[in-house]
Design a protein around this motif. Structure first.
Motif, PDB file in Angstrom:
ATOM      1  N   ARG A   2       0.832  -1.205   0.000  1.00 21.59           N
ATOM      2  CA  ARG A   2       0.000   0.000   0.000  1.00 21.59           C
ATOM      3  C   ARG A   2       0.865   1.252   0.000  1.00 21.59           C
ATOM      4  O   ARG A   2       0.530   2.240  -0.646  1.00 21.59           O
ATOM      5  CB  ARG A   2      -0.938   0.010   1.198  1.00 21.59           C
ATOM      6  N   PHE A   9      -1.551  -1.979  -5.277  1.00 26.52           N
ATOM      7  CA  PHE A   9      -2.399  -2.333  -4.143  1.00 26.52           C
ATOM      8  C   PHE A   9      -3.875  -2.154  -4.502  1.00 26.52           C
ATOM      9  O   PHE A   9      -4.703  -3.021  -4.205  1.00 26.52           O
ATOM     10  CB  PHE A   9      -2.041  -1.493  -2.917  1.00 26.52           C
ATOM     11  N   ASP A  10      -4.203  -1.045  -5.157  1.00 25.19           N
ATOM     12  CA  ASP A  10      -5.587  -0.799  -5.580  1.00 25.19           C
ATOM     13  C   ASP A  10      -6.070  -1.894  -6.527  1.00 25.19           C
ATOM     14  O   ASP A  10      -7.201  -2.374  -6.412  1.00 25.19           O
ATOM     15  CB  ASP A  10      -5.724   0.566  -6.241  1.00 25.19           C
ATOM     16  N   TYR A  13      -6.819  -5.144  -4.432  1.00 20.69           N
ATOM     17  CA  TYR A  13      -8.076  -5.202  -3.699  1.00 20.69           C
ATOM     18  C   TYR A  13      -9.282  -5.161  -4.630  1.00 20.69           C
ATOM     19  O   TYR A  13     -10.333  -5.733  -4.326  1.00 20.69           O
ATOM     20  CB  TYR A  13      -8.153  -4.212  -2.541  1.00 20.69           C
ATOM     21  N   GLU A  16      -9.677  -8.769  -5.575  1.00 18.50           N
ATOM     22  CA  GLU A  16     -10.305  -9.494  -4.476  1.00 18.50           C
ATOM     23  C   GLU A  16     -11.803  -9.204  -4.427  1.00 18.50           C
ATOM     24  O   GLU A  16     -12.618 -10.119  -4.248  1.00 18.50           O
ATOM     25  CB  GLU A  16      -9.641  -9.090  -3.161  1.00 18.50           C
ATOM     26  N   ASP A  17     -12.193  -7.942  -4.613  1.00 14.18           N
ATOM     27  CA  ASP A  17     -13.615  -7.585  -4.635  1.00 14.18           C
ATOM     28  C   ASP A  17     -14.348  -8.277  -5.778  1.00 14.18           C
ATOM     29  O   ASP A  17     -15.457  -8.794  -5.592  1.00 14.18           O
ATOM     30  CB  ASP A  17     -13.793  -6.074  -4.775  1.00 14.18           C
ATOM     31  N   TYR A  32      -9.997 -14.493   0.527  1.00 13.77           N
ATOM     32  CA  TYR A  32      -9.158 -13.307   0.696  1.00 13.77           C
ATOM     33  C   TYR A  32      -7.755 -13.590   0.196  1.00 13.77           C
ATOM     34  O   TYR A  32      -7.305 -14.726   0.191  1.00 13.77           O
ATOM     35  CB  TYR A  32      -9.146 -12.878   2.165  1.00 13.77           C
ATOM     36  N   THR A  34      -5.043 -12.636   1.556  1.00 15.48           N
ATOM     37  CA  THR A  34      -4.085 -12.700   2.659  1.00 15.48           C
ATOM     38  C   THR A  34      -4.466 -13.840   3.586  1.00 15.48           C
ATOM     39  O   THR A  34      -5.557 -14.391   3.497  1.00 15.48           O
ATOM     40  CB  THR A  34      -4.072 -11.397   3.476  1.00 15.48           C
ATOM     41  N   PRO A  39     -10.741  -8.665   4.398  1.00 12.92           N
ATOM     42  CA  PRO A  39     -10.527  -8.008   3.108  1.00 12.92           C
ATOM     43  C   PRO A  39      -9.240  -7.201   3.085  1.00 12.92           C
ATOM     44  O   PRO A  39      -8.870  -6.545   4.070  1.00 12.92           O
ATOM     45  CB  PRO A  39     -11.739  -7.093   2.971  1.00 12.92           C
ATOM     46  N   LEU A  40      -8.556  -7.237   1.972  1.00 10.09           N
ATOM     47  CA  LEU A  40      -7.278  -6.565   1.802  1.00 10.09           C
ATOM     48  C   LEU A  40      -7.392  -5.067   2.057  1.00 10.09           C
ATOM     49  O   LEU A  40      -6.537  -4.479   2.709  1.00 10.09           O
ATOM     50  CB  LEU A  40      -6.756  -6.827   0.388  1.00 10.09           C
ATOM     51  N   ARG A  41      -8.457  -4.451   1.602  1.00  9.37           N
ATOM     52  CA  ARG A  41      -8.581  -2.998   1.731  1.00  9.37           C
ATOM     53  C   ARG A  41      -8.732  -2.553   3.187  1.00  9.37           C
ATOM     54  O   ARG A  41      -8.456  -1.412   3.508  1.00  9.37           O
ATOM     55  CB  ARG A  41      -9.718  -2.452   0.890  1.00  9.37           C
ATOM     56  N   THR A  42      -9.174  -3.444   4.080  1.00  8.70           N
ATOM     57  CA  THR A  42      -9.339  -3.066   5.483  1.00  8.70           C
ATOM     58  C   THR A  42      -8.181  -3.545   6.356  1.00  8.70           C
ATOM     59  O   THR A  42      -8.135  -3.242   7.534  1.00  8.70           O
ATOM     60  CB  THR A  42     -10.643  -3.645   6.057  1.00  8.70           C
TER      61      THR A  42
END
Length: 68
Positions: A2, A9-10, A13, A16-17, A32, A34, A39-42
């Motif tokens: 990130r 990174f964007d 995620y 993933e979404d 996920y 990870t 979720p990766l974004r959180t």
């Protein structure tokens, strides 16, 4: 990632979404990218400052062993 490569990174995620949206349409549980089951974004808040790793600091020791 990130901090060092925010565009990548964007993309991660968003991938993933997309995967989880398709899985939700099929009635499947989310997955996920990870091992933390979140979720990766959180996972890492934007603006988080990270400490440098030991390897990033020149300690003058090439072998990794300390002589005392």
């Amino acid at each position: 990632m990130r901090v060092e490569d925010p565009e990548l990174f964007d993309r991660a995620y968003l991938l993933e979404d997309t995967i989880n949206q398709r899985r939700a349409r099929s009635g499947k549980d989310p997955v996920y990218l990870t091992r933390f089951n979140t979720p990766l974004r959180t996972l890492v808040d934007p603006g988080t400052q990270f400490l440098p790793l030991i390897d990033d600091i020149d300690s003058g020791c090439d072998s990794g062993w300390r002589m005392t």
